[in-house]
Design an enzyme around this catalytic site. Sequence first.
Site, PDB file in Angstrom:
ATOM      1  CG  ASP A  44      -0.370   0.008   2.523  1.00 61.38           C
ATOM      2  OD1 ASP A  44       0.876  -0.058   2.618  1.00 61.38           O
ATOM      3  OD2 ASP A  44      -1.115   0.079   3.529  1.00 61.38           O
ATOM      4  CB  SER A  45       4.595   1.695   0.088  1.00 56.78           C
ATOM      5  OG  SER A  45       4.855   0.532  -0.670  1.00 56.78           O
ATOM      6  CG  ASP A  83       0.360  -4.053   2.160  1.00 63.67           C
ATOM      7  OD1 ASP A  83       0.088  -4.732   3.160  1.00 63.67           O
ATOM      8  OD2 ASP A  83       1.086  -3.038   2.190  1.00 63.67           O
ATOM      9  CE  LYS A 113       2.971  -5.738   4.225  1.00 64.03           C
ATOM     10  NZ  LYS A 113       2.362  -4.674   5.039  1.00 64.03           N
ATOM     11  CD  GLU A 115       0.314  -1.324   7.944  1.00 65.76           C
ATOM     12  OE1 GLU A 115      -0.088  -0.510   8.822  1.00 65.76           O
ATOM     13  OE2 GLU A 115       0.828  -0.964   6.885  1.00 65.76           O
ATOM     14  CD  GLU A 182       7.462  -0.182   8.208  1.00 70.36           C
ATOM     15  OE1 GLU A 182       6.565  -0.917   7.750  1.00 70.36           O
ATOM     16  OE2 GLU A 182       7.636   0.990   7.825  1.00 70.36           O
TER      17      GLU A 182
HETATM   18  O1  KIV Z   1       3.506  -1.160   1.752  1.00 68.56           O
HETATM   19  C1  KIV Z   1       4.698  -1.497   1.889  1.00 68.56           C
HETATM   20  O2  KIV Z   1       5.566  -1.198   1.056  1.00 68.56           O
HETATM   21  C2  KIV Z   1       5.047  -2.268   3.073  1.00 68.56           C
HETATM   22  C3  KIV Z   1       6.494  -2.601   3.291  1.00 68.56           C
HETATM   23  C4  KIV Z   1       7.220  -1.417   3.787  1.00 68.56           C
HETATM   24  C5  KIV Z   1       6.666  -3.763   4.174  1.00 68.56           C
HETATM   25  O3  KIV Z   1       4.206  -2.602   3.846  1.00 68.56           O
END
Ligand code: KIV
Length: 276
Positions: A44-45, A83, A113, A115, A182
């Site tokens: 989600d970055s 994500d 994934k 969080e 992280e």
């Molecule tokens: O969204 C992302 O890029 C991440 C990584 C930093 C692990 O969650």
Amino acid sequence: MKLTVRDIICKKQNAEKITMLTAYDYPLASIIDRAGIDIILVGDSVANVVLGLDSTTQVGMQEMLHHAKAVTRAVKHALVVGDMPYESYQVNPEKSAMNARSFIEEAHCDAVKLEWFDRCLEVTERIIKSGIAVMGHIGLTPQTADKLGGFKVQGKDVESAKRLIEQAIALERLGCFSIVLECVPDLVAQLITQRLKIPTIGIGAGPWCDGQVLVTYDLLGLFERFRPKFVKQYTNISVKIKEAIEEYKKEVKEGLFPTREHSFSIDKKELDKIIL
Ligand code: KIV
């Protein structure tokens, strides 16, 4: 051969380091895959590094699925992890398993994934019970960074370090196949790594995790807004891109591009028949 969740767990058992990078589009995913990276995260970055947004909470399911589909079209070898965006499981835990399923069935990801947040265990259990592989993410969790006092290293005192260890153990018990750590002190990350059977993947968590992840745009020097301490920039591709674009601009202005080499021809006889 496409890697599976089992292959990733086996790498820890064989003391083989796990490599993971982010990708959001077809061309970069294809290069990363051909370079032999084990896991590609459609992170989600994308919100910060590609879409120019301030927070990862500003992307939703539709954007994430759009990027995940582009990535999975390119990938032949790596395990692809989607994500889960904030809205898909933190705002609406009831719909989390359904949203996780969209990453697998619509976008053809291999796992998701999520969080850590206050209902993380309940939601993780729900998704794993629906048959979907889950990667956990603890420490600095950007989607809820405001609740952690900002973008800060987590686990620096005994209480918060113990909390991280407990979270990691709980996620392993529920059946997560790996956990991202992280911004965690290196020795706390080492304790967690030693305690778990599943692999830990570090980002700002020191050298003793079972694997490492970076945002690919950081590694390539393609994201210029800020650079966290944990980033190692392996090249500065922005400079090369700018040079190429400036050269293109100059050649177009000076009539040096395009030449006939980049043009299409018409038969002289056909040309002669054109009467204006
Ligand atoms: O969204 C992302 O890029 C991440 C990584 C930093 C692990 O969650």
